[in-house]
Scaffold this active site. Structure first.
Site, short mmCIF file in Angstrom:
data_model
loop_
_atom_site.label_atom_id
_atom_site.label_comp_id
_atom_site.label_asym_id
_atom_site.label_seq_id
_atom_site.Cartn_x
_atom_site.Cartn_y
_atom_site.Cartn_z
CG ASP A 166 -2.08 0.98 1.16
OD1 ASP A 166 -1.81 2.06 -0.22
OD2 ASP A 166 -2.95 0.94 1.79
CB THR A 185 -3.53 4.51 10.10
OG1 THR A 185 -3.83 4.33 8.76
CG2 THR A 185 -4.68 3.91 11.15
#
Length: 365
Positions: A166, A185
């Site tokens: 990712d 995140t």
């Protein structure tokens, strides 16, 4: 200019060349499916990224951002990083054909083990560091390092091969060019991201500190009972080595984590410093012995990690909204907050830390 960019991706139906199979995962604007190349029979992962259709729209990913991810993936080739095979485009999506990493997440693998010494744990951490070292030597920051993006190529061998995945938030860090953004995140973002300060490779090192803390305990160092508490804990570097989780952890491991979770980016371990730290690379027999004798409490790890995987009210979008409000209070232009920059391509699984005594400022801050 636009035409030359369009030429980067193959204007061909991916379904004509690949058999598309089951979904492997999904995120805000991307779906990953297993696929098989019809010509060779080789299995890959097809990442379908939804394109933004107009400047006014907030749905989908801008072409510029997709190109950035593709260009970075085309530049890198390392055993511990997922490989890009090809790129296709249709009216609605750009499709990345990626190496199929089918061994699952590292932490899921560890949660199923019966025992784990620190020596074994450092073999996995070292692979993560080697992948990040390759990126950092090329001035590439991943900016979304977290357990969900640390996968195993094949979990059937004793020490599985790690793959970092990712690269939707990855950026090239240019000398002399100040780069600020809000993304990632919440649980793993560095203080400089929360504070909207200039960003660099050091942000990844902070994330590695958080990952290592979780790997050794299952618990999360900064996650509070709500979003504000989490962000406050991060900016204050407010964490502790709870005796319940770290009673069998070596001082070498704690020192490694403590030197990564440092607010001042200049004092935080660099990737080279981390690779040469005595916990990763012991200098004498006594340090080797310490790693062998120190064990991870896998019962605690499993309990805490299951709690980590619960879907809670946190999201990357909520982090962005919170920081957007903060920036407006500071009089900064909210246009710096592009939707893509507030999200990862992977849905955010978040942690609920076990309630503890009132938090104090860590001596490591």
């Amino acid at each position: 200019m636009w035409i030359s960019r369009m030429a980067v991706f193959k204007q061909q139906r991916v379904e004509d060349l690949y058999s598309i199979a089951e979904e492997l995962g999904s995120g805000q604007f991307a779906i990953v499916k297993r696929c098989q190349e019809k010509k060779t029979g080789v299995n890959y992962a097809a990442k379908f990224i939804k394109k933004r259709q107009s400047r006014a729209s907030r749905r989908g990913v801008t072409r510029e951002e997709i190109e950035r991810e593709v260009n970075i993936l085309r530049e890198i080739k390392h055993p511990n990083i997922v490989t890009l095979h090809d790129v296709y485009e249709n009216k609605t999506d750009v499709v990345l054909i990626l190496e199929l990493v089918s061994g699952g997440e590292l932490f899921d693998f560890l949660a199923q083990k019966e025992s784990l010494s620190e020596e074994e744990a450092t073999r996995f951490i070292k692979q993560i560091l080697e992948g990040v070292n390759y990126l950092h030597t090329r001035k590439i920051a991943h900016f979304d390092l977290k357990p969900e993006n640390i996968m195993l190529l094949d979990k059937s061998i004793p020490v599985p091969h790690i793959k970092l995945i990712d690269f939707g938030l990855a950026h090239k860090i240019e000398d002399g060019v100040e780069f600020k953004n809000i993304f990632g995140t919440p649980e793993f973002v560095a203080p400089e991201i929360v504070n909207y300060e200039p960003l660099g490779l050091a942000a990844d090192m902070w994330s590695i500190g958080v990952i290592t803390y979780i790997l050794l305990s299952g618990a999360s160092p900064f996650l509070g009972e709500n979003k504000q508490e989490t962000l406050s804990n991060i900016t204050a570097v407010n964490y502790e080595f709870d005796e319940e989780f770290f009673s069998h952890t070596s001082d070498l491991a704690k020192d490694f984590i403590s030197k990564l979770l440092v607010q001042d980016t200049r004092k935080r371990l660099s990737i080279q410093d981390a690779l040469s730290h005595v916990w990763i690379m012991p200098k004498d027999k006594s340090q080797v012995l310490v790693r062998k004798r120190s064990v991870i409490n896998l019962e605690n790890f499993r309990k805490q990690y299951v709690r980590r995987r619960w879907k809670l009210s946190y999201s990357v979008v909520s982090l962005c909204n919170h920081l957007s409000r903060s920036l407006k209070k500071k009089g900064l232009d909210s246009e710096v907050l592009k939707p893509r920059n507030c999200e990862s391509d992977v849905e955010d699984d978040t942690v609920k830390r076990k309630p503890s005594l009132p938090r104090r400022r860590s001596s490591t801050s």
